[in-house]
Motif scaffolding. Sequence first.
Motif, mmCIF file in Angstrom:
data_model
loop_
_atom_site.group_PDB
_atom_site.id
_atom_site.type_symbol
_atom_site.label_atom_id
_atom_site.label_comp_id
_atom_site.label_asym_id
_atom_site.label_seq_id
_atom_site.Cartn_x
_atom_site.Cartn_y
_atom_site.Cartn_z
ATOM 1 N N UNK A 5 0.840 -1.185 0.000
ATOM 2 C CA UNK A 5 0.000 0.000 0.000
ATOM 3 C C UNK A 5 0.882 1.245 0.000
ATOM 4 N N UNK A 6 0.554 2.163 -0.913
ATOM 5 C CA UNK A 6 1.280 3.428 -0.977
ATOM 6 C C UNK A 6 0.300 4.572 -0.783
ATOM 7 N N UNK A 16 4.555 4.364 8.359
ATOM 8 C CA UNK A 16 3.689 4.536 9.528
ATOM 9 C C UNK A 16 3.303 3.228 10.205
ATOM 10 N N UNK A 17 3.785 2.091 9.737
ATOM 11 C CA UNK A 17 3.356 0.803 10.294
ATOM 12 C C UNK A 17 1.912 0.484 9.930
ATOM 13 N N UNK A 18 1.454 0.983 8.780
ATOM 14 C CA UNK A 18 0.055 0.874 8.356
ATOM 15 C C UNK A 18 -0.119 -0.239 7.324
ATOM 16 N N UNK A 19 -1.162 -1.044 7.535
ATOM 17 C CA UNK A 19 -1.579 -2.073 6.581
ATOM 18 C C UNK A 19 -3.040 -1.860 6.224
ATOM 19 N N UNK A 20 -3.480 -2.526 5.168
ATOM 20 C CA UNK A 20 -4.891 -2.511 4.801
ATOM 21 C C UNK A 20 -5.656 -3.368 5.804
ATOM 22 N N UNK A 63 -15.260 3.976 2.631
ATOM 23 C CA UNK A 63 -14.881 3.739 4.025
ATOM 24 C C UNK A 63 -13.755 2.722 3.998
ATOM 25 N N UNK A 64 -12.563 3.157 4.354
ATOM 26 C CA UNK A 64 -11.396 2.277 4.328
ATOM 27 C C UNK A 64 -10.891 2.051 5.740
ATOM 28 N N UNK A 65 -10.551 0.794 6.030
ATOM 29 C CA UNK A 65 -10.028 0.427 7.345
ATOM 30 C C UNK A 65 -8.531 0.165 7.234
ATOM 31 N N UNK A 66 -7.794 0.740 8.156
ATOM 32 C CA UNK A 66 -6.346 0.571 8.232
ATOM 33 C C UNK A 66 -5.991 -0.020 9.591
ATOM 34 N N UNK A 67 -4.885 -0.755 9.652
ATOM 35 C CA UNK A 67 -4.320 -1.169 10.933
ATOM 36 C C UNK A 67 -2.985 -0.451 11.092
ATOM 37 N N UNK A 68 -2.692 -0.029 12.307
ATOM 38 C CA UNK A 68 -1.440 0.657 12.623
ATOM 39 C C UNK A 68 -0.747 -0.102 13.734
ATOM 40 N N UNK A 69 0.551 -0.342 13.568
ATOM 41 C CA UNK A 69 1.305 -1.080 14.579
ATOM 42 C C UNK A 69 2.615 -0.360 14.889
ATOM 43 N N UNK A 95 -3.713 7.104 -3.248
ATOM 44 C CA UNK A 95 -3.616 5.742 -2.731
ATOM 45 C C UNK A 95 -3.347 4.815 -3.902
ATOM 46 N N UNK A 96 -2.329 3.993 -3.760
ATOM 47 C CA UNK A 96 -1.993 3.001 -4.792
ATOM 48 C C UNK A 96 -1.845 1.645 -4.121
ATOM 49 N N UNK A 97 -2.493 0.647 -4.718
ATOM 50 C CA UNK A 97 -2.414 -0.732 -4.248
ATOM 51 C C UNK A 97 -1.858 -1.550 -5.414
#
Length: 139
Positions: A5-6, A16-20, A63-69, A95-97
Amino acid sequence: MKGDLYINGKDAFKTWGVNMGDGFLENIYSPAPMKEVIENKSRLEDGKRVILDDRKIDERELSLTFTLAGESQADYISKYKAFVAEISAPGDITIKVPALGEEVYHVYYLRSTTFAWSIDRTFSKISIKLCEPNPCNRT
């Protein structure tokens, strides 16, 4: 994971430690709505006239959900603040996937819809509402 994910040209996981999160791919890849057709009702005619020629794509809300770690509470908080600053900054967000091809989605931030935090405060799930003003512009 890295390279999945970009956001604004930056690798979201490395930066940012972010995933989809849940349903991310389904939501971003869903088709855009069409604008309403032109209609005219006249008391002099049966039914109504509908113009279906040259229909156009309408804007869409996602509506997009992200996870942050983060590795620690301090690392998580630093990454979280930087991520929120990035997505809520003035202007559009790209946003690019790569798994979906070369398309780049141009969106802007509307609001956060949900937020959940782990007990140790090193992981969270955040859902945000975005608007894609022109789904035909994905370059």
